[in-house]
Write a protein that holds these residues in place. Structure first.
Motif, PDB file in Angstrom:
ATOM      1  N   PHE A  17       0.908  -1.503  -0.022  1.00  0.00           N
ATOM      2  CA  PHE A  17       0.227   0.120   0.726  1.00  0.00           C
ATOM      3  C   PHE A  17       0.860   1.007   0.081  1.00  0.00           C
ATOM      4  O   PHE A  17       0.018   2.698  -0.348  1.00  0.00           O
ATOM      5  CB  PHE A  17      -0.836  -0.205   1.248  1.00  0.00           C
ATOM      6  N   SER A  60       0.793   3.964  -2.401  1.00  0.00           N
ATOM      7  CA  SER A  60      -0.429   5.264  -1.951  1.00  0.00           C
ATOM      8  C   SER A  60       1.295   6.493  -1.830  1.00  0.00           C
ATOM      9  O   SER A  60       0.381   7.675  -1.597  1.00  0.00           O
ATOM     10  CB  SER A  60      -1.371   4.927  -1.669  1.00  0.00           C
ATOM     11  N   ALA A 106      -0.340   5.602   4.184  1.00  0.00           N
ATOM     12  CA  ALA A 106      -1.269   4.791   5.200  1.00  0.00           C
ATOM     13  C   ALA A 106      -1.319   4.712   6.531  1.00  0.00           C
ATOM     14  O   ALA A 106      -0.181   5.520   7.604  1.00  0.00           O
ATOM     15  CB  ALA A 106      -0.395   2.939   4.860  1.00  0.00           C
ATOM     16  N   THR A 141      -5.863   4.585   4.151  1.00  0.00           N
ATOM     17  CA  THR A 141      -4.681   5.766   2.403  1.00  0.00           C
ATOM     18  C   THR A 141      -4.853   6.254   1.471  1.00  0.00           C
ATOM     19  O   THR A 141      -6.399   6.558   0.998  1.00  0.00           O
ATOM     20  CB  THR A 141      -4.530   4.077   1.164  1.00  0.00           C
TER      21      THR A 141
END
Length: 554
Positions: A266, A270, A273, A288
């Motif tokens: 993640f 992105s 998080a 996220t």
């Protein structure tokens, strides 16, 4: 998230005339003076009625500080009270203590956007983070990350290097004016009330970010008093914030190299998080944030912050259970509380359509109000390489979970809150756009010159209700595990200044080995000594100190 040395009671008592015996003698005329209670975030540090004042200008702050020095008093800045550590007052401070709280929130709140490209904002330190972000938003500006709580003051946030959660996603380039480090790393210029040897008094002095003398003030832990700062900021970003509760902790916090939905995957996608793992449950709440210039088809657009009311306003089943635990010392109900909080999160995300939201940065980054459950919190940080983040999280989560189960097997339940993990970049001085900029000496995110490969910080917090039996013992074991496992060889443990650390089996902020030996080593002995000496030079009379700070920064 951010607590703070300059942020205290959000609702101080209404000012009342100072007429009682013991009032500060010869106090500067024209400065609002009154009695007020003090209470930190969890009400574990309280004082029934301390003297406080509300200066209406930086000039009045100087008057107050010089008065305090001349009369043998200390001065402690107060803002929104969102802190745990005894950086403002220490436990047992009596009402007649020669201590004056300086309320920065009453009048020292002005802010002005001075330029758009490059983005700069001049702000008084009593302004709240939410008010600052709102001002920036109106000019198309914003931050990469910020503390989740918007009512803390800017001065308090800077005092303890408050932060959010953000590293660059794979392929992401840092936008001009932004940083993946702490708010302290955005300072271009600051003004503080410091001792001036030539005039023999405290004066307002402005420091530029490239001055070596500035480095100790960028994160000062309450050992100074800033009245104004100029911050570097960048173009605002639209963020998509997606919440998930379907990933088992064993998958999210799996060993590095594991397949599936790991935290590392993640972060790669992105960059931003946060995982919240309620005690004795098996699936964390993962959020996220992804930079998304246009609204994704399935996202709900939000135009205001605080979009998780089920987290800010305690659901009745959770409130009832907390009441039962505290009133009846039913600490064995910790697993039931964890399950109730997880259930409330699932139901709340669905009921408020907030599992997938999109909007300007402020409206997704600010998500926690002061009405939330006020847990006692320990906070530690591991400086490491980005490639080792999953390893650090896996090792800590495994140790934490196994320890929690071991305690439970003996009928002990020291944690009834949650484990929280965030990941940020470090305070790279060049991010502020000032050639020769100094790194904040006492920032937890200051890079380690001996280990330039360490470019990432993993923030690890564990929360529990104040007064929970065996909590300090449990937190001490977590802390000792981190200091021993990440001892500066392959990674380095530091602490989150505003929270709990230096644990003995009975109390936080009490282990003298951590305070006197491990912390200076973790932040760099030379840098620690440099910061302590500079702060003492700027305040040789220790007007900005208390009994705890006298030990931490002698």
């Amino acid at each position: 998230m951010a607590a703070d040395a300059q942020s205290q009671d959000p609702t101080p008592s209404s000012p009342a005339p100072a007429v009682e015996a013991g009032a500060p003698p010869d106090f500067p005329p024209g400065v609002e003076l009154y009695r007020t209670p003090y209470r930190n975030w969890t009400a574990e540090l309280t004082a029934p009625a301390l003297w406080a004042c509300a200066p209406n200008s930086p000039g009045q702050v100087v008057e107050v500080v010089n008065w305090a020095w001349q009369h043998g008093w200390t001065v402690r800045a107060r803002g929104a009270s969102h802190g745990w550590a005894p950086l403002t007052i220490t436990q047992g401070t009596p009402p007649d203590a020669p201590l004056l709280l300086v309320d920065t929130t009453a009048h020292l709140t002005d802010a002005t956007v001075e330029s758009i490209q490059p983005g700069t904002v001049r702000a008084a330190t009593g302004i709240s983070i939410e008010a600052l972000l709102t001002l920036l938003e109106g000019s198309g500006l914003g931050l990469t990350a910020s503390p989740a709580t918007g009512d803390i003051t800017l001065g308090g946030a800077l005092a303890i290097d408050a932060h959010g959660t953000a590293i660059p996603a794979l392929g992401e380039q840092r936008p001009a004016g932004h940083t993946y480090g702490s708010l302290s790393n955005l300072i271009v210029e600051l003004t503080a009330v410091v001792w001036d040897a030539d005039s023999g008094q405290y004066v307002l002095r402005t420091f530029q970010r490239d001055e070596s003398a500035c480095a100790a003030l960028l994160t000062h832990l309450g050992r100074s008093l800033l009245t104004e700062v100029v911050l570097r900021v960048g173009a605002d970003q639209r963020l998509r914030c997606v919440s998930r509760t379907d990933i088992p902790a064993t998958e999210l916090f799996a060993a590095p190299g594991s397949p599936g939905r790991t935290l590392e995957s993640f972060l790669d996608a992105s960059g931003r998080a946060e995982a919240v793992w309620f005690a004795f449950t098996d699936r964390p709440w993962l959020k996220t944030w992804t930079v998304s210039p246009s609204r994704p088809l399935l996202s709900r657009q939000v135009t205001q912050p605080y979009n998780y009311p089920f987290s800010d306003n305690i659901p009745q089943p959770v409130a009832d259970l907390v009441g039962t635990i505290v009133a009846n010392a039913a600490w064995y109900l910790a697993p039931a509380l964890g399950a109730a909080e997880f259930s409330a999160t699932n139901l709340g995300l669905a009921a408020t359509l907030s599992a997938d939201i999109w909007g300007r940065s402020k409206n997704t980054l600010l998500y926690l109000k002061s009405t939330t459950l006020r847990y006692a919190t320990c906070g530690f940080t591991v400086l490491t390489t980005r490639s080792q983040v999953q390893q650090v999280v896996h090792e800590f989560a495994t140790y934490y979970s196994q320890s929690l189960d071991a305690y439970a097997s003996r009928g002990r339940f020291p944690v009834n809150g949650q484990f929280d993990v965030r990941v940020t970049g470090l305070d790279v001085p060049a991010d502020c756009g000032v050639p020769g900029a100094q790194a904040p000496l006492l920032s937890t995110l200051r890079p380690d010159a001996a280990h330039p490969a360490w470019d990432t910080a993993v923030w690890l917090d564990v929360t529990t209700l104040p007064g929970t039996p065996h909590a300090e013992e449990f937190m001490r074991e977590l802390e000792q595990f981190l200091f021993q496992r990440y001892d500066g060889t392959t990674a380095q443990t530091r602490v989150e200044w505003s929270k709990g650390w230096a644990y003995t089996a009975a109390a936080a902020w009490s282990d003298q080995t951590v305070i006197g030996t491990q912390l200076p080593a973790a932040y760099g002995p030379a840098q620690w000594a440099q910061a302590s000496a500079a702060l003492d030079q700027f305040d040789p009379h220790r007007v900005y100190s208390n009994a705890f700070l006298d030990v931490l920064l002698p």
